[in-house]
Design a protein around this motif. Structure first.
Motif, PDB file in Angstrom:
ATOM      1  N   PHE A 125     -16.027  -9.147  -1.088  1.00 50.92           N
ATOM      2  CA  PHE A 125     -15.560  -8.939   0.277  1.00 50.92           C
ATOM      3  C   PHE A 125     -15.165  -7.490   0.489  1.00 50.92           C
ATOM      4  O   PHE A 125     -14.920  -6.740  -0.458  1.00 50.92           O
ATOM      5  N   GLN A 126     -15.124  -7.104   1.745  1.00 48.74           N
ATOM      6  CA  GLN A 126     -14.665  -5.766   2.136  1.00 48.74           C
ATOM      7  C   GLN A 126     -14.041  -5.882   3.517  1.00 48.74           C
ATOM      8  O   GLN A 126     -14.633  -6.480   4.421  1.00 48.74           O
ATOM      9  N   GLU A 127     -12.846  -5.358   3.664  1.00 46.91           N
ATOM     10  CA  GLU A 127     -12.140  -5.489   4.943  1.00 46.91           C
ATOM     11  C   GLU A 127     -11.284  -4.249   5.202  1.00 46.91           C
ATOM     12  O   GLU A 127     -10.706  -3.676   4.287  1.00 46.91           O
ATOM     13  N   MET A 128     -11.253  -3.869   6.465  1.00 41.51           N
ATOM     14  CA  MET A 128     -10.397  -2.757   6.884  1.00 41.51           C
ATOM     15  C   MET A 128      -9.079  -3.308   7.445  1.00 41.51           C
ATOM     16  O   MET A 128      -9.077  -4.164   8.322  1.00 41.51           O
ATOM     17  N   PHE A 129      -7.971  -2.809   6.906  1.00 43.47           N
ATOM     18  CA  PHE A 129      -6.648  -3.137   7.439  1.00 43.47           C
ATOM     19  C   PHE A 129      -6.141  -1.885   8.149  1.00 43.47           C
ATOM     20  O   PHE A 129      -5.868  -0.867   7.506  1.00 43.47           O
ATOM     21  N   SER A 130      -6.054  -1.981   9.459  1.00 44.06           N
ATOM     22  CA  SER A 130      -5.734  -0.803  10.272  1.00 44.06           C
ATOM     23  C   SER A 130      -4.236  -0.530  10.315  1.00 44.06           C
ATOM     24  O   SER A 130      -3.419  -1.449  10.241  1.00 44.06           O
ATOM     25  N   THR A 161       0.819  -1.217   0.000  1.00 46.58           N
ATOM     26  CA  THR A 161       0.000   0.000   0.000  1.00 46.58           C
ATOM     27  C   THR A 161       0.853   1.268   0.000  1.00 46.58           C
ATOM     28  O   THR A 161       0.313   2.370   0.142  1.00 46.58           O
ATOM     29  N   HIS A 162       2.158   1.119  -0.168  1.00 48.96           N
ATOM     30  CA  HIS A 162       3.022   2.298  -0.087  1.00 48.96           C
ATOM     31  C   HIS A 162       2.676   3.346  -1.142  1.00 48.96           C
ATOM     32  O   HIS A 162       2.692   4.549  -0.869  1.00 48.96           O
ATOM     33  N   GLU A 163       2.360   2.887  -2.358  1.00 54.05           N
ATOM     34  CA  GLU A 163       2.040   3.844  -3.427  1.00 54.05           C
ATOM     35  C   GLU A 163       0.739   4.593  -3.138  1.00 54.05           C
ATOM     36  O   GLU A 163       0.528   5.707  -3.615  1.00 54.05           O
ATOM     37  N   GLU A 176     -11.206  -7.018  22.633  1.00 54.63           N
ATOM     38  CA  GLU A 176     -12.097  -7.735  21.707  1.00 54.63           C
ATOM     39  C   GLU A 176     -11.880  -7.257  20.279  1.00 54.63           C
ATOM     40  O   GLU A 176     -11.861  -8.048  19.344  1.00 54.63           O
ATOM     41  N   ASP A 177     -11.708  -5.942  20.113  1.00 55.49           N
ATOM     42  CA  ASP A 177     -11.496  -5.383  18.776  1.00 55.49           C
ATOM     43  C   ASP A 177     -10.206  -5.895  18.163  1.00 55.49           C
ATOM     44  O   ASP A 177     -10.140  -6.208  16.972  1.00 55.49           O
ATOM     45  N   ASP A 178      -9.155  -5.980  18.965  1.00 58.18           N
ATOM     46  CA  ASP A 178      -7.854  -6.416  18.453  1.00 58.18           C
ATOM     47  C   ASP A 178      -7.906  -7.839  17.914  1.00 58.18           C
ATOM     48  O   ASP A 178      -7.187  -8.182  16.980  1.00 58.18           O
ATOM     49  N   GLU A 179      -8.762  -8.680  18.512  1.00 63.32           N
ATOM     50  CA  GLU A 179      -8.867 -10.062  18.041  1.00 63.32           C
ATOM     51  C   GLU A 179      -9.471 -10.118  16.642  1.00 63.32           C
ATOM     52  O   GLU A 179      -9.139 -10.990  15.848  1.00 63.32           O
ATOM     53  N   ASP A 180     -10.390  -9.207  16.344  1.00 67.33           N
ATOM     54  CA  ASP A 180     -11.092  -9.212  15.056  1.00 67.33           C
ATOM     55  C   ASP A 180     -10.412  -8.345  14.008  1.00 67.33           C
ATOM     56  O   ASP A 180     -10.668  -8.501  12.816  1.00 67.33           O
ATOM     57  N   ARG A 181      -9.563  -7.423  14.438  1.00 70.87           N
ATOM     58  CA  ARG A 181      -8.975  -6.474  13.502  1.00 70.87           C
ATOM     59  C   ARG A 181      -7.787  -7.065  12.762  1.00 70.87           C
ATOM     60  O   ARG A 181      -7.060  -7.900  13.287  1.00 70.87           O
ATOM     61  N   LEU A 182      -7.628  -6.612  11.509  1.00 69.75           N
ATOM     62  CA  LEU A 182      -6.458  -6.973  10.713  1.00 69.75           C
ATOM     63  C   LEU A 182      -5.602  -5.720  10.564  1.00 69.75           C
ATOM     64  O   LEU A 182      -6.129  -4.617  10.388  1.00 69.75           O
ATOM     65  N   PHE A 183      -4.283  -5.899  10.631  1.00 67.83           N
ATOM     66  CA  PHE A 183      -3.386  -4.742  10.623  1.00 67.83           C
ATOM     67  C   PHE A 183      -2.443  -4.782   9.422  1.00 67.83           C
ATOM     68  O   PHE A 183      -2.107  -5.850   8.905  1.00 67.83           O
ATOM     69  N   LEU A 184      -2.046  -3.598   9.005  1.00 67.68           N
ATOM     70  CA  LEU A 184      -0.989  -3.468   7.996  1.00 67.68           C
ATOM     71  C   LEU A 184       0.356  -3.700   8.680  1.00 67.68           C
ATOM     72  O   LEU A 184       0.562  -3.268   9.824  1.00 67.68           O
ATOM     73  N   GLU A 185       1.242  -4.382   8.010  1.00 67.43           N
ATOM     74  CA  GLU A 185       2.592  -4.593   8.538  1.00 67.43           C
ATOM     75  C   GLU A 185       3.594  -4.026   7.542  1.00 67.43           C
ATOM     76  O   GLU A 185       3.731  -4.542   6.436  1.00 67.43           O
ATOM     77  N   ASP A 186       4.216  -2.934   7.923  1.00 71.03           N
ATOM     78  CA  ASP A 186       5.167  -2.239   7.040  1.00 71.03           C
ATOM     79  C   ASP A 186       4.507  -1.882   5.706  1.00 71.03           C
ATOM     80  O   ASP A 186       5.120  -1.971   4.642  1.00 71.03           O
TER      81      ASP A 186
END
Length: 202
Positions: free
Chosen positions: A83-88, A4-6, A108-118
């Motif tokens: 599909f639709q998903e938020m990557f925090s 997602t850098h661009e 609880e939110d952290d268990e369901d959330r997906l995160f960007l890594e670098d």
């Protein structure tokens, strides 16, 4: 992994991607139906930068294979999953200063959330959930499939007049009892009743 850098972190920025990826292992419902491992999965993605992270909206298209639950014949069909998903962003909580923190809700939110890594995100868990939900739980080769004969296993679509005259095993004991009763009645009808003979002798 998708980069997602661009896209940048300016809210409102958007980028479209079209990719073809190899299907991961076990992308389906057990041994019933699924996308074969390594088969192509076509992805149309829209990446949108928002305050909290990157919102990914997309469609996955692939060919699934399995077997009909009625006649056990192999089947193959195209499946499409949206599909639709938020990557925090990892620092998304730091940027949201106006919201009071609730440790329980955060856990609880952290268990369901997906995160960007670098700046990268892994789409596999999202893709897996979307494709599995799009698959039929009871796949059939066609809606009118008649299945297999429960007695001998012959495919009924190929033998529409097929049938057996065998008696249902659940009624076999009752049928035997009925025949015994009928035989007893015939024996009694063949001669006079014992009581009648005694009266006539007197």
């Amino acid at each position: 992994m998708f980069d997602t850098h661009e896209l940048g972190r300016r809210p409102g920025a958007m980028k479209r991607l079209t990719r073809t990826a190899d299907a991961p292992a076990d992308l389906g419902i057990g041994d019933v139906i699924g996308v074969p491992e390594g088969a192509p999965v076509k992805l149309d993605l829209r990446l949108e930068s928002v305050m909290e992270g990157v919102l990914v909206t997309g469609t996955a298209r692939a060919t699934v294979e399995g077997e009909c639950v009625r006649c056990l014949e192999p089947l193959s069909r195209e499946v499409e999953a949206d599909f639709q998903e938020m990557f925090s962003y990892p620092d998304a909580d730091d940027r949201n200063h106006g919201k009071p923190a609730d440790p329980v809700d955060d856990a609880e939110d952290d268990e369901d959330r997906l995160f960007l890594e670098d700046g990268l995100f892994d789409l596999e868990p999202v893709l897996r959930d979307a494709v599995v939900l799009a698959l039929p739980m009871q796949p059939v080769c066609k809606e009118s499939c008649a299945g297999l004969c429960s007695e001998c296993g012959v495919r009924l679509d190929e033998n529409p007049g097929h049938h057996h005259d065998a008696v249902d095993a659940r009624w076999a004991a009752l049928q035997g009892l009925a025949e015994t009763v009928q035989d007893g009645e015939k024996d009694n009808m063949g001669g006079a009743a014992p009581g009648v003979d005694k009266k006539q002798e007197k």
